[in-house]
Motif scaffolding. Structure first.
Motif, PDB file in Angstrom:
ATOM      1  N   THR A 125       0.947   1.681  10.580  1.00  0.00           N
ATOM      2  CA  THR A 125       0.018   1.788   9.462  1.00  0.00           C
ATOM      3  C   THR A 125      -1.446   1.697   9.912  1.00  0.00           C
ATOM      4  OG1 THR A 125       0.123  -0.600   9.073  1.00  0.00           O
ATOM      5  CG2 THR A 125       1.738   0.779   7.924  1.00  0.00           C
ATOM      6  N   THR A 133       0.838  -1.206   0.000  1.00  0.00           N
ATOM      7  CA  THR A 133       0.000   0.000   0.000  1.00  0.00           C
ATOM      8  C   THR A 133       0.870   1.252   0.000  1.00  0.00           C
ATOM      9  OG1 THR A 133      -1.757  -1.155   1.197  1.00  0.00           O
ATOM     10  CG2 THR A 133      -1.800   1.253   1.242  1.00  0.00           C
ATOM     11  N   LEU A 134       1.914   1.245   0.825  1.00  0.00           N
ATOM     12  CA  LEU A 134       2.832   2.389   0.858  1.00  0.00           C
ATOM     13  C   LEU A 134       3.515   2.572  -0.490  1.00  0.00           C
ATOM     14  CD1 LEU A 134       5.296   3.469   3.599  1.00  0.00           C
ATOM     15  CD2 LEU A 134       6.147   3.094   1.295  1.00  0.00           C
ATOM     16  N   ARG A 161      -3.466   4.703   4.888  1.00  0.00           N
ATOM     17  CA  ARG A 161      -3.613   4.458   3.440  1.00  0.00           C
ATOM     18  C   ARG A 161      -2.289   4.608   2.686  1.00  0.00           C
ATOM     19  NH1 ARG A 161      -7.653   7.393   5.329  1.00  0.00           N
ATOM     20  NH2 ARG A 161      -6.742   9.335   4.572  1.00  0.00           N
ATOM     21  N   GLY A 162      -1.192   4.364   3.351  1.00  0.00           N
ATOM     22  CA  GLY A 162       0.105   4.389   2.695  1.00  0.00           C
ATOM     23  C   GLY A 162       0.666   5.771   2.432  1.00  0.00           C
ATOM     24  N   VAL A 163       0.036   6.803   2.960  1.00  0.00           N
ATOM     25  CA  VAL A 163       0.453   8.174   2.688  1.00  0.00           C
ATOM     26  C   VAL A 163       1.612   8.558   3.601  1.00  0.00           C
ATOM     27  CG1 VAL A 163      -0.251  10.589   2.560  1.00  0.00           C
ATOM     28  CG2 VAL A 163      -1.882   8.786   1.992  1.00  0.00           C
ATOM     29  N   ALA A 188       2.373   6.251  -7.196  1.00  0.00           N
ATOM     30  CA  ALA A 188       1.304   7.087  -7.761  1.00  0.00           C
ATOM     31  C   ALA A 188       1.572   8.568  -7.545  1.00  0.00           C
ATOM     32  CB  ALA A 188      -0.037   6.701  -7.135  1.00  0.00           C
ATOM     33  N   TYR A 189       2.249   8.898  -6.457  1.00  0.00           N
ATOM     34  CA  TYR A 189       2.572  10.288  -6.126  1.00  0.00           C
ATOM     35  C   TYR A 189       4.071  10.394  -5.863  1.00  0.00           C
ATOM     36  CZ  TYR A 189      -2.471  10.547  -5.489  1.00  0.00           C
ATOM     37  OH  TYR A 189      -3.818  10.472  -5.670  1.00  0.00           O
ATOM     38  N   LEU A 236      -1.001  16.010  -3.746  1.00  0.00           N
ATOM     39  CA  LEU A 236      -0.840  14.907  -2.806  1.00  0.00           C
ATOM     40  C   LEU A 236      -1.974  14.887  -1.787  1.00  0.00           C
ATOM     41  CD1 LEU A 236       2.955  15.186  -1.991  1.00  0.00           C
ATOM     42  CD2 LEU A 236       1.860  13.357  -3.286  1.00  0.00           C
ATOM     43  N   PRO A 237      -2.380  13.699  -1.335  1.00  0.00           N
ATOM     44  CA  PRO A 237      -3.325  13.645  -0.226  1.00  0.00           C
ATOM     45  C   PRO A 237      -2.703  14.271   1.015  1.00  0.00           C
ATOM     46  CG  PRO A 237      -3.112  11.496  -1.304  1.00  0.00           C
ATOM     47  CD  PRO A 237      -2.031  12.377  -1.855  1.00  0.00           C
ATOM     48  N   ASN A 258       2.529   1.543  -3.407  1.00  0.00           N
ATOM     49  CA  ASN A 258       1.537   1.977  -4.390  1.00  0.00           C
ATOM     50  C   ASN A 258       1.360   3.491  -4.354  1.00  0.00           C
ATOM     51  OD1 ASN A 258       0.005   0.527  -6.344  1.00  0.00           O
ATOM     52  ND2 ASN A 258      -0.733  -0.827  -4.732  1.00  0.00           N
ATOM     53  N   HIS A 259       1.253   4.029  -3.149  1.00  0.00           N
ATOM     54  CA  HIS A 259       1.079   5.477  -3.020  1.00  0.00           C
ATOM     55  C   HIS A 259       2.323   6.216  -3.482  1.00  0.00           C
ATOM     56  CE1 HIS A 259       1.220   9.401  -0.988  1.00  0.00           C
ATOM     57  NE2 HIS A 259      -0.068   9.403  -1.248  1.00  0.00           N
TER      58      HIS A 259
END
Length: 309
Positions: free
Chosen positions: A154, A18-19, A185-187, A25-26, A208-209, A21-22
């Motif tokens: 997490t 999950t981390l 959420r991996g942010v 993506a960002y 970014l979130p 992936n984030h």
């Protein structure tokens, strides 16, 4: 070209994919290649990450801390030679990997020269600790914590304060509180994972979130002559107050050799820099810490102590 390496460790189900992936993506303007170690014969994690980017390499059906050591080093060598080369490499270990062994492999002189290990993060699922506190006595789990520069708790959005505090207490038996962060959420703030380029501005990132914890950045520059001995003393005082420091400096002890300094948590290195500080400076430093814990005036006063009058 030097390509920094991020090592992501943690038990099965802790949130490593999950981390990653984030992060993919960002990427905050970086071209990031991901190396994923799926212990089974089917590379599920790599498939998940491949939906975000094509820069994913899978090492499967083995563990990179033992049977796949050679594969890892060969893969890193191959990734570095890509055109264009990535700006960073993120390695996701399997949940049964001991990061200490992987770190030793990454210290291979040939690899470290072009792909130095920059940050080690270990992810911990607080709910698992609440369900089974005996996990805190597991030898592998404790080794994963000891190897980390930062520990990320997490799924913090799914738990109450009491559960998170219990997890902090258990992790705190192995790691100092200043190295423990809560994420959801991996942010994760990119500055916690990678150093900023001292010389070049960043490419504007995608939106970014909201980060789970705010960070502050302080930049310090000087044109005065600097003492290496004083600098090392000052860094000893600054390291506990910061999360990351990176800079290029010229010291009077080595006037012809620029020095690259990097620290993550309390782990610091000095190495020859291929470039000098910009614009005739003798020092360019970027310091990153938690919001509210960096005092610009105090840091400036400490760093001025490095200047030779």
């Amino acid at each position: 070209m030097i390509v920094p390496v991020l090592l992501v460790a943690g038990a099965l189900g802790a949130g490593k994919t999950t981390l990653l992936n984030h992060l993919l993506a960002y990427p905050d303007g970086r071209r990031i290649a991901a190396v994923v170690n799926d212990f089974g014969a089917v590379d599920i994690d790599a498939q998940l990450l491949g939906s975000v980017t094509e820069e994913v390499i899978s090492l499967k059906n083995g563990c990179i801390c033992c049977s796949l050591q050679g594969d890892l080093l060969r893969t890193l060598s191959s990734v570095i030679k890509r055109d264009p080369a990535p700006d960073a490499i993120a390695i996701e270990t399997s949940g049964i990997s001991d990061p200490a062994e992987i770190i030793r492999n990454l210290m291979d002189p040939v690899i470290f020269k072009v792909a130095p290990l920059e940050t080690v993060v270990t992810l911990v699922d607080p709910q698992r600790l609440r369900d089974d506190p005996s996990v805190a006595d597991d030898v592998l789990w404790r080794s994963q914590l000891r190897a980390a520069d930062f520990v990320l708790l997490t799924k913090s959005d799914l738990l109450d304060r009491a559960a998170l505090d219990e997890a902090r207490a258990l992790v705190g038996r192995v790691k100092p509180a200043s190295s423990i962060f809560e994420i959801a959420r991996g942010v994760v703030a990119p500055d916690l994972l990678f150093s900023r380029d001292i010389r070049a501005p960043r490419t504007a990132p995608r939106q970014l979130p909201v980060m789970s914890e705010p960070f502050a950045t302080i930049t310090w520059t000087s044109k005065a002559p600097l003492s290496l001995d004083r600098f090392q003393q000052v860094i000893g005082k600054l390291a506990p107050r910061t999360l990351r420091i990176k800079g290029i400096l010229l010291f009077t002890e080595h006037p012809a050799q620029p020095i690259l300094f990097q620290s993550v948590a309390t782990r610091g290195t000095l190495a020859p820099s291929p470039v000098p500080p910009a614009d005739g400076l003798t020092a360019q430093l970027v310091l990153i810490g938690r919001e509210g814990e960096l005092d610009a005036d105090q840091i400036d006063a400490l760093l001025r102590g490095v200047i030779i009058d």
